[in-house]
Write a protein that holds these residues in place. Structure first.
Motif, mmCIF file in Angstrom:
data_model
loop_
_atom_site.group_PDB
_atom_site.id
_atom_site.type_symbol
_atom_site.label_atom_id
_atom_site.label_comp_id
_atom_site.label_asym_id
_atom_site.label_seq_id
_atom_site.Cartn_x
_atom_site.Cartn_y
_atom_site.Cartn_z
ATOM 1 N N ALA A 57 0.811 -1.191 -0.069
ATOM 2 C CA ALA A 57 0.098 -0.021 0.029
ATOM 3 C C ALA A 57 1.137 1.263 0.010
ATOM 4 N N PHE A 58 1.794 1.161 0.650
ATOM 5 C CA PHE A 58 2.693 2.478 0.791
ATOM 6 C C PHE A 58 3.508 2.497 -0.613
ATOM 7 N N VAL A 59 4.143 1.493 -0.998
ATOM 8 C CA VAL A 59 4.599 1.525 -2.312
ATOM 9 C C VAL A 59 3.918 2.268 -3.463
ATOM 10 N N ALA A 60 2.551 1.612 -3.523
ATOM 11 C CA ALA A 60 1.492 2.133 -4.654
ATOM 12 C C ALA A 60 1.314 3.786 -4.308
ATOM 13 N N ALA A 61 1.288 4.039 -3.045
ATOM 14 C CA ALA A 61 1.207 5.411 -2.543
ATOM 15 C C ALA A 61 2.531 6.275 -3.073
ATOM 16 N N LEU A 62 3.577 5.824 -2.930
ATOM 17 C CA LEU A 62 4.649 6.387 -3.637
ATOM 18 C C LEU A 62 4.692 6.458 -4.961
ATOM 19 N N LEU A 63 4.220 5.642 -5.687
ATOM 20 C CA LEU A 63 4.229 5.410 -7.256
ATOM 21 C C LEU A 63 3.206 6.521 -7.591
ATOM 22 N N MET B 19 -4.469 5.354 -0.584
ATOM 23 C CA MET B 19 -5.273 6.672 -0.741
ATOM 24 C C MET B 19 -4.861 7.700 0.362
ATOM 25 N N PHE B 20 -4.870 7.401 1.675
ATOM 26 C CA PHE B 20 -4.459 8.088 2.726
ATOM 27 C C PHE B 20 -3.052 8.562 2.839
ATOM 28 N N SER B 21 -2.175 7.456 2.373
ATOM 29 C CA SER B 21 -0.921 7.750 2.517
ATOM 30 C C SER B 21 -0.363 8.702 1.229
ATOM 31 N N THR B 22 -1.178 8.475 0.232
ATOM 32 C CA THR B 22 -0.839 9.470 -1.084
ATOM 33 C C THR B 22 -1.180 11.014 -0.547
ATOM 34 N N LEU B 23 -2.431 11.023 0.103
ATOM 35 C CA LEU B 23 -2.952 12.534 0.646
ATOM 36 C C LEU B 23 -1.769 13.060 1.547
ATOM 37 N N PHE B 24 -1.399 12.275 2.344
ATOM 38 C CA PHE B 24 -0.235 12.635 3.278
ATOM 39 C C PHE B 24 0.957 13.216 2.691
ATOM 40 N N LEU B 25 1.513 12.107 1.607
ATOM 41 C CA LEU B 25 2.887 12.396 0.939
ATOM 42 C C LEU B 25 2.620 13.706 0.183
ATOM 43 N N LEU B 26 1.424 14.002 -0.312
ATOM 44 C CA LEU B 26 1.261 14.856 -1.411
ATOM 45 C C LEU B 26 1.489 16.314 -0.475
ATOM 46 N N TYR B 27 0.753 16.217 0.861
ATOM 47 C CA TYR B 27 0.541 17.553 1.433
ATOM 48 C C TYR B 27 1.779 17.756 2.411
ATOM 49 N N ASP B 28 2.378 16.613 3.063
ATOM 50 C CA ASP B 28 3.298 16.973 3.946
ATOM 51 C C ASP B 28 4.381 15.998 3.881
ATOM 52 N N GLY B 29 4.912 15.979 2.508
ATOM 53 C CA GLY B 29 6.007 15.177 2.160
ATOM 54 C C GLY B 29 7.311 15.659 2.555
ATOM 55 N N LYS B 30 7.479 16.863 2.484
ATOM 56 C CA LYS B 30 8.891 17.637 2.828
ATOM 57 C C LYS B 30 9.219 17.319 4.084
ATOM 58 N N ARG B 31 8.264 17.587 5.268
ATOM 59 C CA ARG B 31 8.377 17.377 6.626
ATOM 60 C C ARG B 31 8.478 15.835 6.845
#
Length: 448
Positions: A113-119, A238-250
């Protein structure tokens, strides 16, 4: 009794003479400056087999030559020592990798799930960055991009299911007609196949299906569990994608704090480059897969092959598995053309598939993906095979981007290490160079 005093007198006289001789020898030794020890003799020792007293006798001629034994470490050849040193380190590394794979397999759903979110993030992040450059707030840009991306992916999945359901009956009838034609061809072929042999093969197939009815039923019951796990994985992605898009830098900056301080500058520089490689790979793969699906789909549509649109969608999806996916999807299109339209149409579909794949491999991929993402075909085949053996289709999809990212990271760390050693090397005037400053993540990380 009269002899005893005389015997004692002679013994005493002998002892006195010995004492006088010892005194004389001690006096001579003191005059000569030698050791006055009574053990030294004034006369030279007797020669033994012609050798003087200060020499070791030579061994006899028949005695073998004996050399001094070296230290055990020095006796081991250099190549064997290097192989042993590398061997136990490889064993430790293999053990660590084995433990890591066991841990990943135990939480396989979360990892995938996390790898799919990264892609997915690598595919959608450029859109978020573009919206932010136009003044859209980060939260709104993330929400718009994520909703649009999830809607498009959901529509693609629904379209595939809809097309398959709409054409499954027609395809079943055409497959049955194709099987009848194949049976007639086998009966009239030069292979001398009889009808009894064909019936035996059909009976064996029916028996195999009947014998595995319980297994098929069990698999159908387990399908509910598979659906639940798939829905859980989709929600996690889906949730991982949202957080990576919004707060990936931190998230990236927090991850850097887990790295040792000495290795932190190199990792900080390798991370953004790995992310650019992953972004370029996902975006380029999507474009190449879309081109393959359009052109192969048009080809099989004009050749009159049924289910051209679902086959084109399958070709698009399988294109995310490099090399192997193209072969499987092309073979599927050829088989459908063979059982529905005959040998000539199947050959023409094969020509179309091969032509499009050659254009893809020699023109589209080098032009779209670029040099930073190029991986040798042998590495691609081995990576896909290893990924599929370890984790099935998911492992095959993840294997190639993992290899591409690893290649980028290793190349950058090697260059960074060489530059750091040059900067720390002493200058001609005897001073050392300034230490390398930590590299901060640039603005094109997943955080932006």
């Amino acid at each position: 009794m009269s002899r005893v005093p005389g015997w004692l007198g002679r013994v005493g006289a002998g002892i006195s003479k010995v004492g006088e001789r010892l005194d004389e020898r001690r006096a001579e030794a003191e005059r000569d400056g030698d050791d006055p020890s009574p053990r030294r003799s004034s006369t030279p020792p007797a020669e033994v087999d012609g050798a003087s007293g200060d020499q070791v006798p030579a061994p006899p001629a028949y005695a073998p030559a004996v050399t001094a034994r070296p230290e055990p470490v020095a006796a081991v050849p250099w190549g064997l020592r290097v192989a042993a040193e590398a061997g136990w380190r490889l064993l430790v590394l293999a053990g660590a990798v084995w433990i890591l794979m066991k841990v990943i397999s135990s939480v396989q759903l979360v990892v995938f799930a996390f790898v799919a979110a990264l892609l997915i993030t690598a595919l959608l992040q450029p859109t978020v960055a573009r919206l932010r450059r136009h003044g859209v707030p980060r939260g709104l840009a993330t929400a718009l991009t994520a909703i649009l991306g999830f809607v498009i992916m959901g529509l693609v999945g629904w379209f595939v299911v809809w097309q398959v359901q709409e054409n499954i009956d027609t395809l079943s009838d055409q497959v049955q007609d194709g099987i009848d034609e194949l049976r007639k061809w086998l009966l009239n072929s030069p292979f001398h196949v009889t009808e009894d042999q064909i019936n035996d093969i059909a009976k064996q197939l029916r028996d195999a299906i009947g014998a595995n009815t319980n297994a098929i039923t069990t698999a159908g019951l387990e399908g509910v569990t598979v659906i639940v796990e798939a829905m859980t994985g989709i929600l996690l992605a889906m949730f991982s994608t949202l957080f990576l898009l919004y707060d990936g830098k931190r998230i990236w900056e927090w991850t850097l704090k887990l790295v040792p301080a000495q290795a932190r500058p190199g990792i900080a520089g390798a991370g953004p480059r790995a992310w650019r490689t992953l972004t370029a790979y996902v975006r380029g793969t999507v474009i190449v897969a879309l081109i393959d699906a359009i052109f192969i789909g048009l080809g099989i549509f004009f050749l009159g092959v049924p289910m051209a649109v679902p086959l084109a969608v399958f070709i698009f999806l399988f294109a995310f598995i490099p090399l192997v996916g193209a072969v499987v999807s092309g073979a599927l299109a050829v088989v459908v053309a063979l059982v529905t339209q005959g040998v000539f149409t199947a050959v023409m579909v094969l020509v179309v598939v091969l032509a499009v794949q050659q254009i893809e491999g020699h023109i589209l991929q080098p032009f779209i993906l670029g040099r930073a993402v190029r991986v040798h075909p042998l590495a691609v085949v081995l990576a896909v095979a290893t990924g599929s053996m370890v984790s099935g289709i998911g492992g095959a999809v993840v294997a190639v981007p993992l290899v591409a990212v690893t290649n980028t990271v290793v190349g950058y760390l090697r260059s960074w290490s060489q530059e750091a050693s040059l900067r720390h090397s002493p200058s001609p005037h005897g001073a050392t160079a300034t230490p390398v400053a930590p590299v901060s993540p640039p603005s094109d990380t997943p955080a932006d």
